[in-house]
Design an enzyme around this catalytic site. Structure first.
Site, short mmCIF file in Angstrom:
data_model
loop_
_atom_site.label_atom_id
_atom_site.label_comp_id
_atom_site.label_asym_id
_atom_site.label_seq_id
_atom_site.Cartn_x
_atom_site.Cartn_y
_atom_site.Cartn_z
N ASP A 271 19.46 30.38 64.96
CA ASP A 271 20.64 30.24 64.10
C ASP A 271 21.82 29.68 64.91
O ASP A 271 21.88 29.85 66.12
CB ASP A 271 21.10 31.60 63.55
CG ASP A 271 20.05 32.25 62.68
OD1 ASP A 271 19.20 31.54 62.14
OD2 ASP A 271 20.09 33.49 62.57
N1 URA Z 1 16.23 36.05 64.10
C1 URA Z 1 17.46 35.78 63.62
O1 URA Z 1 17.98 36.52 62.82
N2 URA Z 1 18.08 34.67 64.06
C2 URA Z 1 17.54 33.82 64.97
O2 URA Z 1 18.16 32.83 65.34
C3 URA Z 1 16.27 34.12 65.45
C4 URA Z 1 15.62 35.24 65.00
#
Ligand code: URA
Length: 235
Positions: free
Chosen positions: A102
């Site tokens: 993310d």
């Molecule tokens: N889980 C999440 O919530 N975000 C990420 O970027 C990776 C795994």
């Protein structure tokens, strides 16, 4: 790069044979016949032999990047935000990210130009563990941590059993280490939200046997031959 070296690197023939092809007028750069055997070509030049475009056989590259907060994991972003590609401009090949973190998630991101390797890493059949450290305000109960371990019902399905450990306590919250083998969208954040808590910082610290270690934020390193082999062999 010298034109004969480029032709050889593309796997067409030896350098000496490439000089012969040039002398025979069979090599074209950007549509123009090459007359000079020692011609230097630039990265964007198009090279053709006997009317067929050829490309340099790129060396396989396997990169570990420490992704900082505030970068998107795509090749480019329609909103003009910084992308992880801005951090790997000095990698000697056109690599692409394997999977996604993310925008606000930090930590270990693998990039490569080896499509088979990327598929291997992402394929659910190989179930490679990815470990995250989540900073969580407040104190989740033992029961809630056990629920995370067993699996959480999310809107797109139940999560598989995973490893969950509280690794640090602060006056106002905890750091939780969570190792998952799947890759649902925003999985860790959604799992922790589902037990009534929030994640204020999320860092991926390992993928399989590959560790983030002390790699500085925004920097990359080559994977070691051993790391690559262990991923492929599934250790
Ligand atoms: N889980 C999440 O919530 N975000 C990420 O970027 C990776 C795994």
């Amino acid at each position: 790069m010298r034109i004969n070296k480029f032709i050889a690197a593309a796997g067409v023939c030896s350098r000496r044979k490439a000089d012969e092809l040039i002398a025979q007028g069979r090599v074209f750069v950007n549509g123009a016949r090459v007359t000079e055997p020692g011609l230097d070509i630039a990265e964007n030049d198009t090279v053709a032999v006997d009317g067929e475009k050829i490309g340099a056989a790129e060396k396989k590259q396997y990169i570990v990047l420490h992704k900082p907060d505030g970068f998107v994991t795509t090749m480019d972003d329609p909103f003009g935000r910084p992308t992880v590609m801005d951090l790997v401009t000095d990698v000697p090949a056109r690599v692409f990210p394997v999977g996604r973190l993310d925008y606000h998630t930090e930590g270990l991101l693998i990039l490569t130009n080896d499509g088979d390797f990327a598929n291997h890493l992402m394929h659910p059949r190989n179930a490679i563990y990815k470990t995250y450290i989540a900073h969580v305000p407040g104190f989740p109960t033992l029961g809630k941590l056990a629920a995370l371990r067993r699996g959480i019902q999310l809107e797109d399905g139940k999560t598989a059993p995973c490893k969950v450990t509280v690794i640090r306590q602060y006056p106002d919250g905890v750091d939780i280490s969570i190792s998952i083998r799947e890759g649902k969208n925003r999985q860790v954040r959604r799992m922790i939200e589902a037990i009534g808590h929030k994640v204020t910082r999320l860092v991926r610290v390992s993928v399989g046997n590959v560790q983030l270690g002390h790699l500085p934020k925004g920097k990359w390193r080559h994977m070691t031959p051993r790391e690559i082999e262990e991923i492929v062999k599934g250790r």
